[in-house]
Motif scaffolding. Structure first.
Motif: not given
Length: 122
Positions: A72-98
């Motif tokens: 009678a009492t059931v809970t659920f939680m959404y599992e997020p689907e996370i994707h990183i834009n690899e092309d954008l990450m390649e343009t960043l230096t170490l400081a913006p990534k941190e």
């Protein structure tokens, strides 16, 4: 008994019809011999307190009412689907990534300093 509380459980209920007994869902192997929990706790009594109770048991099924459904009492939680834009990450230096990794309040991302790649921790 002292100042300790006394747990009144469903196993303490006694019926005038001795064929009527509380259902026990507990697995006896899950409790060691020192564990006092047995049945469902109804109330906790302190020294000097007493309980007078009249209970009516009704049998039912979940199809009739949700109170008889074992789930009678059931809970659920959404599992997020996370994707990183690899092309954008390649343009960043170490400081913006941190800064990106540190901006996550739930610490979802991590930065591998050897490769410079942002990783998902989930």
């Amino acid at each position: 008994m002292g100042d300790q509380t006394l747990d009144v459980t469903s196993k303490d209920l006694i019926s005038s019809d001795h064929s009527v007994v509380p259902v026990d869902f507990a697995d006896p192997a899950a409790y060691d011999s020192s564990d006092q929990q047995r049945g469902v706790i109804i109330v906790k009594l302190r020294r000097g307190q007493e309980l007078r109770l009249r209970a009516i048991a009704r049998k039912g099924i979940g199809k009739d009412h949700a109170k008889w459904s074992p789930a009678a009492t059931v809970t659920f939680m959404y599992e997020p689907e996370i994707h990183i834009n690899e092309d954008l990450m390649e343009t960043l230096t170490l400081a913006p990534k941190e800064a990106f990794v540190d901006s996550s309040p739930t610490k979802v991302f991590d930065l591998d300093r050897a490769t410079g790649q942002v990783e998902i921790l989930l």
